[in-house]
Write a protein that holds these residues in place. Sequence first.
Motif, PDB file in Angstrom:
ATOM      1  N   PHE A  58      27.635 -18.965 -55.204  1.00 52.96           N
ATOM      2  CA  PHE A  58      27.979 -17.574 -55.530  1.00 52.96           C
ATOM      3  C   PHE A  58      28.030 -17.401 -57.047  1.00 52.96           C
ATOM      4  CE2 PHE A  58      31.499 -14.590 -56.589  1.00 52.96           C
ATOM      5  CZ  PHE A  58      30.840 -13.422 -56.244  1.00 52.96           C
ATOM      6  N   ALA A  59      27.401 -16.328 -57.548  1.00 47.16           N
ATOM      7  CA  ALA A  59      27.402 -16.058 -58.994  1.00 47.16           C
ATOM      8  C   ALA A  59      28.775 -15.511 -59.388  1.00 47.16           C
ATOM      9  CB  ALA A  59      26.302 -15.062 -59.345  1.00 47.16           C
ATOM     10  N   VAL A  60      29.597 -16.382 -59.945  1.00 41.77           N
ATOM     11  CA  VAL A  60      31.005 -16.050 -60.216  1.00 41.77           C
ATOM     12  C   VAL A  60      31.132 -14.831 -61.116  1.00 41.77           C
ATOM     13  CG1 VAL A  60      33.137 -16.972 -61.245  1.00 41.77           C
ATOM     14  CG2 VAL A  60      31.705 -18.438 -59.822  1.00 41.77           C
ATOM     15  N   PHE A 102      25.613 -24.770 -63.314  1.00 37.72           N
ATOM     16  CA  PHE A 102      25.966 -24.175 -64.610  1.00 37.72           C
ATOM     17  C   PHE A 102      24.741 -23.490 -65.210  1.00 37.72           C
ATOM     18  CE2 PHE A 102      28.987 -25.193 -68.435  1.00 37.72           C
ATOM     19  CZ  PHE A 102      28.991 -23.850 -68.777  1.00 37.72           C
ATOM     20  N   SER A 103      24.686 -22.157 -65.067  1.00 37.96           N
ATOM     21  CA  SER A 103      23.640 -21.365 -65.726  1.00 37.96           C
ATOM     22  C   SER A 103      24.186 -20.944 -67.085  1.00 37.96           C
ATOM     23  CB  SER A 103      23.316 -20.123 -64.896  1.00 37.96           C
ATOM     24  OG  SER A 103      22.871 -20.470 -63.615  1.00 37.96           O
ATOM     25  N   GLY A 104      23.480 -20.087 -67.775  1.00 35.72           N
ATOM     26  CA  GLY A 104      24.025 -19.551 -69.033  1.00 35.72           C
ATOM     27  C   GLY A 104      23.217 -20.001 -70.226  1.00 35.72           C
ATOM     28  N   LEU A 149      15.231 -27.184 -65.097  1.00 38.02           N
ATOM     29  CA  LEU A 149      14.802 -26.393 -66.255  1.00 38.02           C
ATOM     30  C   LEU A 149      14.629 -24.950 -65.817  1.00 38.02           C
ATOM     31  CD1 LEU A 149      13.877 -26.405 -69.236  1.00 38.02           C
ATOM     32  CD2 LEU A 149      11.551 -26.884 -68.392  1.00 38.02           C
ATOM     33  N   ARG A 150      15.377 -24.034 -66.469  1.00 35.94           N
ATOM     34  CA  ARG A 150      15.208 -22.613 -66.120  1.00 35.94           C
ATOM     35  C   ARG A 150      13.969 -22.065 -66.818  1.00 35.94           C
ATOM     36  NH1 ARG A 150      19.337 -17.454 -66.507  1.00 35.94           N
ATOM     37  NH2 ARG A 150      17.767 -15.871 -66.083  1.00 35.94           N
ATOM     38  N   VAL A 151      13.088 -21.548 -65.992  1.00 37.67           N
ATOM     39  CA  VAL A 151      11.796 -21.083 -66.482  1.00 37.67           C
ATOM     40  C   VAL A 151      11.775 -19.558 -66.438  1.00 37.67           C
ATOM     41  CG1 VAL A 151       9.330 -21.097 -65.989  1.00 37.67           C
ATOM     42  CG2 VAL A 151      10.680 -23.186 -65.704  1.00 37.67           C
ATOM     43  N   SER A 203      18.887  -8.417 -61.861  1.00 40.74           N
ATOM     44  CA  SER A 203      19.895  -8.056 -60.876  1.00 40.74           C
ATOM     45  C   SER A 203      19.609  -6.647 -60.344  1.00 40.74           C
ATOM     46  CB  SER A 203      21.253  -8.091 -61.567  1.00 40.74           C
ATOM     47  OG  SER A 203      22.296  -8.101 -60.626  1.00 40.74           O
ATOM     48  N   GLN A 204      20.196  -6.340 -59.182  1.00 44.15           N
ATOM     49  CA  GLN A 204      19.990  -5.036 -58.524  1.00 44.15           C
ATOM     50  C   GLN A 204      18.488  -4.785 -58.314  1.00 44.15           C
ATOM     51  OE1 GLN A 204      21.831  -3.395 -56.815  1.00 44.15           O
ATOM     52  NE2 GLN A 204      21.020  -1.359 -56.572  1.00 44.15           N
ATOM     53  N   ILE A 205      17.814  -5.820 -57.806  1.00 46.64           N
ATOM     54  CA  ILE A 205      16.374  -5.717 -57.533  1.00 46.64           C
ATOM     55  C   ILE A 205      16.196  -5.087 -56.148  1.00 46.64           C
ATOM     56  CG2 ILE A 205      14.272  -7.081 -57.126  1.00 46.64           C
ATOM     57  CD1 ILE A 205      15.350  -9.014 -59.283  1.00 46.64           C
ATOM     58  N   PHE A 274      20.298 -20.823 -53.877  1.00 50.80           N
ATOM     59  CA  PHE A 274      20.395 -19.374 -54.064  1.00 50.80           C
ATOM     60  C   PHE A 274      21.676 -19.073 -54.827  1.00 50.80           C
ATOM     61  CE2 PHE A 274      17.816 -20.150 -50.359  1.00 50.80           C
ATOM     62  CZ  PHE A 274      16.748 -19.283 -50.536  1.00 50.80           C
ATOM     63  N   GLU A 275      21.581 -18.099 -55.723  1.00 49.33           N
ATOM     64  CA  GLU A 275      22.742 -17.725 -56.550  1.00 49.33           C
ATOM     65  C   GLU A 275      23.064 -16.235 -56.367  1.00 49.33           C
ATOM     66  OE1 GLU A 275      21.372 -18.490 -60.508  1.00 49.33           O
ATOM     67  OE2 GLU A 275      21.505 -20.658 -60.318  1.00 49.33           O
ATOM     68  N   PRO A 276      23.405 -15.809 -55.165  1.00 48.33           N
ATOM     69  CA  PRO A 276      23.663 -14.380 -54.971  1.00 48.33           C
ATOM     70  C   PRO A 276      25.008 -13.976 -55.559  1.00 48.33           C
ATOM     71  CG  PRO A 276      24.203 -15.566 -52.975  1.00 48.33           C
ATOM     72  CD  PRO A 276      23.639 -16.585 -53.925  1.00 48.33           C
ATOM     73  N   GLY A 277      25.071 -12.782 -56.087  1.00 43.39           N
ATOM     74  CA  GLY A 277      26.336 -12.256 -56.604  1.00 43.39           C
ATOM     75  C   GLY A 277      26.619 -10.899 -55.978  1.00 43.39           C
ATOM     76  N   ARG A 278      25.925  -9.897 -56.514  1.00 43.84           N
ATOM     77  CA  ARG A 278      26.159  -8.504 -56.104  1.00 43.84           C
ATOM     78  C   ARG A 278      26.103  -8.312 -54.589  1.00 43.84           C
ATOM     79  NH1 ARG A 278      25.112  -4.315 -59.607  1.00 43.84           N
ATOM     80  NH2 ARG A 278      23.906  -5.773 -60.880  1.00 43.84           N
ATOM     81  N   ILE A 279      25.113  -8.944 -53.950  1.00 39.88           N
ATOM     82  CA  ILE A 279      24.921  -8.673 -52.521  1.00 39.88           C
ATOM     83  C   ILE A 279      26.081  -9.222 -51.674  1.00 39.88           C
ATOM     84  CG2 ILE A 279      23.557 -10.732 -51.929  1.00 39.88           C
ATOM     85  CD1 ILE A 279      21.743  -8.761 -50.328  1.00 39.88           C
ATOM     86  N   ALA A 371      31.348  -5.861 -57.172  1.00 39.41           N
ATOM     87  CA  ALA A 371      30.586  -6.754 -58.053  1.00 39.41           C
ATOM     88  C   ALA A 371      30.460  -6.102 -59.418  1.00 39.41           C
ATOM     89  CB  ALA A 371      29.195  -7.016 -57.469  1.00 39.41           C
ATOM     90  N   TYR A 372      30.679  -6.882 -60.452  1.00 44.93           N
ATOM     91  CA  TYR A 372      30.581  -6.384 -61.831  1.00 44.93           C
ATOM     92  C   TYR A 372      31.504  -5.173 -62.040  1.00 44.93           C
ATOM     93  CZ  TYR A 372      26.569  -9.413 -61.309  1.00 44.93           C
ATOM     94  OH  TYR A 372      25.767 -10.491 -61.019  1.00 44.93           O
ATOM     95  N   GLY A 373      32.634  -5.167 -61.337  1.00 42.49           N
ATOM     96  CA  GLY A 373      33.651  -4.136 -61.503  1.00 42.49           C
ATOM     97  C   GLY A 373      34.792  -4.741 -62.315  1.00 42.49           C
TER      98      GLY A 373
HETATM   99  N1  PLP Z   1      22.098 -16.186 -61.383  1.00 43.25           N
HETATM  100  C1  PLP Z   1      21.972 -15.877 -62.675  1.00 43.25           C
HETATM  101  C2  PLP Z   1      21.425 -16.908 -63.591  1.00 43.25           C
HETATM  102  C3  PLP Z   1      22.329 -14.622 -63.169  1.00 43.25           C
HETATM  103  O1  PLP Z   1      22.190 -14.321 -64.456  1.00 43.25           O
HETATM  104  C4  PLP Z   1      22.830 -13.667 -62.246  1.00 43.25           C
HETATM  105  C5  PLP Z   1      23.190 -12.312 -62.692  1.00 43.25           C
HETATM  106  O2  PLP Z   1      22.523 -11.653 -63.431  1.00 43.25           O
HETATM  107  C6  PLP Z   1      22.966 -14.029 -60.902  1.00 43.25           C
HETATM  108  C7  PLP Z   1      22.597 -15.291 -60.502  1.00 43.25           C
HETATM  109  C8  PLP Z   1      23.505 -13.087 -59.885  1.00 43.25           C
HETATM  110  O3  PLP Z   1      22.738 -11.966 -59.767  1.00 43.25           O
HETATM  111  P1  PLP Z   1      23.055 -10.868 -58.654  1.00 43.25           P
HETATM  112  O4  PLP Z   1      24.472 -10.499 -58.796  1.00 43.25           O
HETATM  113  O5  PLP Z   1      22.136  -9.762 -58.969  1.00 43.25           O
HETATM  114  O6  PLP Z   1      22.766 -11.509 -57.341  1.00 43.25           O
END
Ligand code: PLP
Length: 431
Positions: A58-60, A102-104, A149-151, A203-205, A274-279, A371-373
């Motif tokens: 989950f995208a924290v 760990f993304s970012g 590697l993030r591409v 995001s929000q695709i 998978f890194e879902p957040g908003r959904i 999400a993002y609130g």
């Molecule tokens: N993974 C990465 C690297 C992100 O930057 C984001 C958000 O922009 C997400 C996952 C989560 O995206 P979303 O909330 O649109 O699913």
Amino acid sequence: MSFFDYRDGVLCAEGVALPVIADAVGTPVHVYSAGALRHAANAFMSALRGLPSARFAFAVKANPNGAVLRLLAECGYGADIVSGGELRRALDAGIAPADVVFSGVGKTDQELIDALEAGIGQFNLELEEEGRVLAQLARRRGMRAPAVLRVNPDVDGGTHAKITTGRRTSKFGVDIAGASDMYDRLAQLDGLDLQGVALHIGSQISDLEPLEAAYRRIGALVLDLRARGHPITRVDLGGGLGIAYRPEDVMPSLAAYAAMVARVTRDWNVSLTFEPGRIITGLAGVLLTRVIWVKPGLSHPFVIVDAAMNDLARPALYDAYHRFAAVRPDGTTMVANIAGPVCETGDMFGTDRTIDHVARGDLAVFHATGAYGAAMASSYNSRPISPQVMVDGDRFELVGDRTLPFDTPAPLGCKPRTAGSVFDAELTQAA
Ligand code: PLP
């Protein structure tokens, strides 16, 4: 399936009438539905579970509330983090380090060290130098850092410009054109256990086409890397799926997304992340607010609510739409501009909107704020960070207190407020 619905004319979160929460905690307050969170978490997982060894992080950043993270951990989610703070929140919520990604784009050395020492499962490298620094830090500790590697596939996600991340001009990922050569070099480093690649195009695709195009480019890269002798075992497909903020929004179904992923990745022979957040959390929250004034305007009145851009930044940041609804609608409507009290012209939630008729003192909600609130809250104008409440069935619990950052010793308004502290009861009655 809605977890926020009217019962006897009053908007409820599951079995709890929202006025009860407003009386107990004050407004503005973010209200989450545990049922809605479980529903979305389970729906996403079960749609994709058929894929070979899929992992869910989950995208924290979408919602870092501890109670939300604990609930998602119970549903089987790990965490996709972008900072040391998010690492701490994920671990505090009981998420196993091995399930943390760990993304970012700007991880500090200290954040890399903390994540290494915690034993996280995957570092998503954003540039070659980061890989070299991480390898050195790991080697000094007798470790090999698990990494991908993030591409940047150079695909426009077709979403708002400020949340599109997959174009070549954006700061995210490494240019796909040079990715294979960079991978060759990074794979030689002792301190790295380089296992594959990652992408995230925004995001929000709302359209599967750009996602498919990006995945196909990554598929071609996987083939190239394998041809160069790299044992690619992981591909992280990021997040990005949108939700319906407006009643008329049409989003791709999870089944259609899962079918596309299955089709495109059929021959990849990798473990997918998978890194879902908003959904997962977007539709599971509302921002409960009270109307302070209905102020006459040039063509339409301004409905000024006690929530502001510091509680919900998306409208000011991205012109985002959040449906506004009265908690006790009287069946009539009005055309109005909806504004917060912050001293910024941009502190607007909507203009020329047809909304439920509201008057001073009425409760209302902004929908789909899970999400993002609260995640983006600030204390601008020295307004307290609003509390957060989790509803589960007919019970609710305060899961985030009202706080005012900085060094105010006894911040006014930081105690749970009753309705009476927002409106003087006598004055309101006299008005
Ligand atoms: N993974 C990465 C690297 C992100 O930057 C984001 C958000 O922009 C997400 C996952 C989560 O995206 P979303 O909330 O649109 O699913």
